[in-house]
Design an enzyme around this catalytic site. Structure first.
Site, PDB file in Angstrom:
ATOM      1  N   ASP A 144     -11.093  55.780  62.681  1.00  0.00           N
ATOM      2  CA  ASP A 144      -9.386  56.241  61.399  1.00  0.00           C
ATOM      3  C   ASP A 144     -10.694  57.064  60.713  1.00  0.00           C
ATOM      4  O   ASP A 144     -11.476  56.504  59.623  1.00  0.00           O
ATOM      5  CB  ASP A 144      -9.422  54.539  60.685  1.00  0.00           C
ATOM      6  CG  ASP A 144      -8.470  55.084  59.787  1.00  0.00           C
ATOM      7  OD1 ASP A 144      -8.069  56.495  59.633  1.00  0.00           O
ATOM      8  OD2 ASP A 144      -7.994  53.946  59.344  1.00  0.00           O
TER       9      ASP A 144
ATOM     10  N   TYR B 115       0.678  69.724  52.283  1.00  0.00           N
ATOM     11  CA  TYR B 115       0.297  70.670  53.039  1.00  0.00           C
ATOM     12  C   TYR B 115      -0.315  71.908  52.350  1.00  0.00           C
ATOM     13  O   TYR B 115      -1.065  71.802  53.572  1.00  0.00           O
ATOM     14  CB  TYR B 115       2.051  70.601  54.272  1.00  0.00           C
ATOM     15  CG  TYR B 115       1.382  71.609  55.715  1.00  0.00           C
ATOM     16  CD1 TYR B 115       0.680  70.778  56.662  1.00  0.00           C
ATOM     17  CD2 TYR B 115       1.029  72.498  55.531  1.00  0.00           C
ATOM     18  CE1 TYR B 115       1.262  70.990  57.677  1.00  0.00           C
ATOM     19  CE2 TYR B 115       0.988  73.542  56.658  1.00  0.00           C
ATOM     20  CZ  TYR B 115       0.715  72.361  57.755  1.00  0.00           C
ATOM     21  OH  TYR B 115       0.492  73.127  58.374  1.00  0.00           O
TER      22      TYR B 115
ATOM     23  N   LYS C  78      -4.158  72.499  53.462  1.00  0.00           N
ATOM     24  CA  LYS C  78      -4.479  74.089  54.423  1.00  0.00           C
ATOM     25  C   LYS C  78      -5.262  74.830  53.440  1.00  0.00           C
ATOM     26  O   LYS C  78      -6.143  75.499  54.087  1.00  0.00           O
ATOM     27  CB  LYS C  78      -3.740  74.951  55.009  1.00  0.00           C
ATOM     28  CG  LYS C  78      -2.897  73.729  56.357  1.00  0.00           C
ATOM     29  CD  LYS C  78      -3.586  73.630  57.477  1.00  0.00           C
ATOM     30  CE  LYS C  78      -2.978  72.794  58.137  1.00  0.00           C
ATOM     31  NZ  LYS C  78      -3.870  72.059  59.067  1.00  0.00           N
TER      32      LYS C  78
ATOM     33  N   THR D  11       3.852  71.029  70.938  1.00  0.00           N
ATOM     34  CA  THR D  11       3.346  70.007  71.051  1.00  0.00           C
ATOM     35  C   THR D  11       4.757  69.147  70.776  1.00  0.00           C
ATOM     36  O   THR D  11       5.512  69.177  70.759  1.00  0.00           O
ATOM     37  CB  THR D  11       2.682  69.871  69.018  1.00  0.00           C
ATOM     38  OG1 THR D  11       3.574  69.822  68.305  1.00  0.00           O
ATOM     39  CG2 THR D  11       1.881  70.571  69.348  1.00  0.00           C
TER      40      THR D  11
END
Length: 298
Positions: free
Chosen positions: A85, A178, A182, A213
């Site tokens: 984790d 997000y 990045k 994916t």
């Protein structure tokens, strides 16, 4: 790698390149991490495959660290499944202590672990606050893994740290968390590269395009046929092939510190996708990496 060689020849060359090398790919139960791990296995690498999924029922998209590790081994490397984790710093420390005891070195770290939650649409204030965990498992976790990996690479005299990046660092994509993750990954790689340069250890961010994916296929299945994007997707293995080539090229340290578009780096290094195609850069539709200040490259 040379440009113009056929796919079978290229795979043969890749298989010879990273034997006796040790890599960690985080967040590799599925998606980008899975493909990267398999491609590094194809290059002969021993890959520690990390993630939280012990069984393929742990995620609606399937996949587990064990399944990926098995595919790494079948591809020609050695896959070592490791439940980690990446929100647990002690568990990460234990992983790298294990690598130190078993191999005494580390050659490649691919920071790919992330925690994705909630819908892709709507304002950030309308979504679960859990989405902010992407900054913990996806940015902070990159730092922690690199923190423990760096001494092993420095002792080895060579290394490569890769943060998996995206055009969302400079253009809007999904949500603010997000984009922050990045953009932060890019700057983190640049600053780490500055400090690691004297030790022949490189750090880069590699921007991936749209990926074929499990999650992407599931999302496309919910769309009307006329709404599915027409642009060909990159295989998740493509980025792993690029990383293998980057590790071996004599341009590795010259490229250290940069955010690099995977499709463009692949073209420079003569790497094609698994079907022989050449992925397309999205620089002119989604933007390109920022120029580094001279303080980071001097």
């Amino acid at each position: 790698m040379k440009e113009g060689i056929d796919v079978a020849q290229q795979i043969t060359e890749i298989t010879r390149t990273l034997s006796n090398k040790i890599a960690v790919v985080t967040g590799a139960s599925r998606g980008a991490g899975k493909g990267i791990a398999i491609a590094l296995g194809q290059a002969g690498t021993t890959v520690y495959v990390t993630g939280r999924s012990a069984a393929n029922t742990d995620s609606p998209y399937g996949g587990s660290v064990g399944e990926t590790a098995e595919l790494v081994t079948k591809s020609g490397g050695e896959g070592i499944p490791t439940i980690v984790d990446h929100a647990d710093d002690a568990a990460v420390a234990d992983l790298f202590e294990r690598i130190k005891q078993e191999h005494g070195k580390l050659d490649i770290l691919v920071n790919n672990a992330s925690k994705v939650a909630g819908p892709a649409t709507g304002g950030f204030w309308e979504k679960s606050l859990e989405i902010a965990d992407l900054i913990t498992v996806g940015l902070r976790s990159h730092y922690v893994a690199s923190y423990y990996a760096a001494p092993l690479m420095i002792a080895n005299g060579k290394g490569l740290i890769v943060n998996t990046g995206h055009y969302g660092a400079v253009s809007y994509f999904q949500n603010p968390a997000y984009g922050a993750q990045k953009a932060g990954g890019d700057k983190m790689a640049a600053d780490m590269a500055k400090e690691l340069r004297p030790y022949n250890v490189a750090a880069v961010s590699i921007w991936m395009g749209g990926l074929d994916t499990e999650r992407t296929r599931a999302y496309f299945a919910t769309l009307p046929a006329d709404k599915i994007p027409k642009q060909k997707l990159e295989s998740p293995e493509f980025t792993g092939r690029v990383i293998a080539a980057l590790y071996n090229t004599d341009r590795r340290m010259n490229l250290s510190g940069q955010a690099l578009i995977g499709a463009e780096l692949g073209a420079i290094l003569g790497v094609t996708d698994i079907d022989g195609s050449i992925p397309m850069s999205n620089r002119f539709t989604m933007g390109g990496p920022h120029e580094l200040h001279r303080s980071l490259i001097d």
